[in-house]
Scaffold this active site. Sequence first.
Site, PDB file in Angstrom:
ATOM      1  CG  ASP A  62      30.960  37.507  50.268  1.00 20.20           C
ATOM      2  OD1 ASP A  62      30.560  37.562  50.842  1.00 20.20           O
ATOM      3  OD2 ASP A  62      30.668  36.807  50.400  1.00 20.20           O
ATOM      4  CB  THR A  63      29.770  44.022  48.256  1.00 21.01           C
ATOM      5  OG1 THR A  63      29.589  43.141  47.159  1.00 21.01           O
ATOM      6  CG2 THR A  63      29.421  45.417  47.869  1.00 21.01           C
ATOM      7  CB  VAL A  64      33.421  47.579  51.004  1.00 22.26           C
ATOM      8  CG1 VAL A  64      34.229  46.426  51.587  1.00 22.26           C
ATOM      9  CG2 VAL A  64      34.132  48.208  49.824  1.00 22.26           C
ATOM     10  CB  SER A  99      31.890  44.584  45.071  1.00 22.65           C
ATOM     11  OG  SER A  99      31.750  43.188  45.234  1.00 22.65           O
TER      12      SER A  99
END
Length: 535
Positions: free
Chosen positions: A354-356, A373
């Site tokens: 699940d990543t920014v 991430s």
Amino acid sequence: MTGATLRDFHQPGRSPAYATGAMAATSHPLATATALDVLRRGGNAVDAAIAAVAVLGVVEPHMTGIGGDCFAILSDKDGKLTGLNGSGRAPMAASLDRLLDQGTTEIGPDSVHAVTVPGAVAAWQKLLSEHGTWSLADALAPAIAYAEDGFPITPRVGADWAEEAPRLARDKGAAKHFLVDGAAPAVGSVHSLPALAETLRRIAEEGPKGFYEGPVAEEIVATLAARGGWMSLDDLAAMEPTSEVPITTDYRGYTVAELPPNGQGLTALILLNILEHFDLAGLDPLGPERFHLEMEAARIAYACRDAYIADPSAMTETVEALLSSRYSERLADGIDPGRRGERPAASDLVPDADTVYLTVVDSDRRAISLINSVYHGFGSGIVTEKSGIALQNRGACFVVQKGHPNTIDAGKRPMHTIIPGFVTKDGAPFMSFGVMGGAYQPCGHAHFLTNMVDYGMDVQAALDCPRLFWDDANGPLSAETTIPKATLTDLAARGHEVTMAASPHGGGQAIRIDKDTGVLIGGSDPRKDGCAIGF
């Protein structure tokens, strides 16, 4: 691009942000505010980006952190692009035969063998040393303060965190740092991460050695060894980010840049090359014809990804061959505009022999497109008890299969899903952008860019626009609830099985640089809690 808004396509949406000085767009308001503070205090885009991403590792710990990896594309005011690959490698003790001897045929997201060396800290230092003006200690100061003093839980973060609570409860370190009385912290409550604050402080004082050597590294190795992992202190100490030359393709007059493998950015470029063979501008952006072509092209592009993208040393086809015009034409010819096709076999994809995510543009028009991430929510779910580090599970992208280019091996980087993007126009910087969402990212890049290039949407409208994807390329499509019902009915008639998405597909940010007016135009995805702000 005509600057249309999503309202023109019968969907409500907020306006883009406009500024003439500098701008930041991140997935969390506290990170955006941090970046702006750095910019106002004289830091450049890279300084601001590292400070912001460090904050995100605290306030969005399920998405990112120092236990993960980092990639970036940078542009100067003249449009010269440079790239950084900050992804870690499998332990030197890892081998396909060793896994097969154990009876392992797949590396699951919770497997200790999914934990690869975290590359983020080394990547942050390299970016600051080569392109920034601040020290790593200065850049980490805001994150340390939030970890120590606490931060409020925002709605999307809280919802995602709650979904991961049962998984976190299975790991002693995860439960200690990321649960409150056995549950995820409530939206609106203030949560602190004192152990992570102390780890960040050690890194601030000692530099990357404070992470890759000494007590923190020793705890990482011991934590994994207790679960049967193979990582060593030498593996951590050897972490070295690599400078990269971005790869590009032209899409209707715009040059789109991605990082080369082991990242999946090549997939986005293959997808755009296929879509360029179709007149998307003549189709309804929310209509079945557009979504059908996008999904069929994506099915082919992702098949190429799964067949070929790996650590560059192991790839069996070149980037040039996979991006050739002749190859994209052949792939496009395989699409039936009226009917869903089957995902092509690898043997049908061989080219002719699940990543920014965040982006910052400063007053000198330096721009950085950065993504960081831990992969799945809280990565592997393995969290060190003393140092509070959630360790990534990028090794789950490896294939346990003899002869496959992406099979696990000693010191090898896995195929990677996180991909920053950049666009130039006539040689000048045009837009820094990225779309989060694991495997969705290449499709998200293409969806976002075609929204702008083919349909004239502004950056915010292009991010807002409804999305369609899948959980498995051979399975049903997963539709966001804002896609018109008539579109879904027509897609079903074309042979697509369509289900409704339980949650939105990914997120994203973008900043466009108008070279004629000097204005920065930013957008931030409403699927996350973030915002784009400038001054």
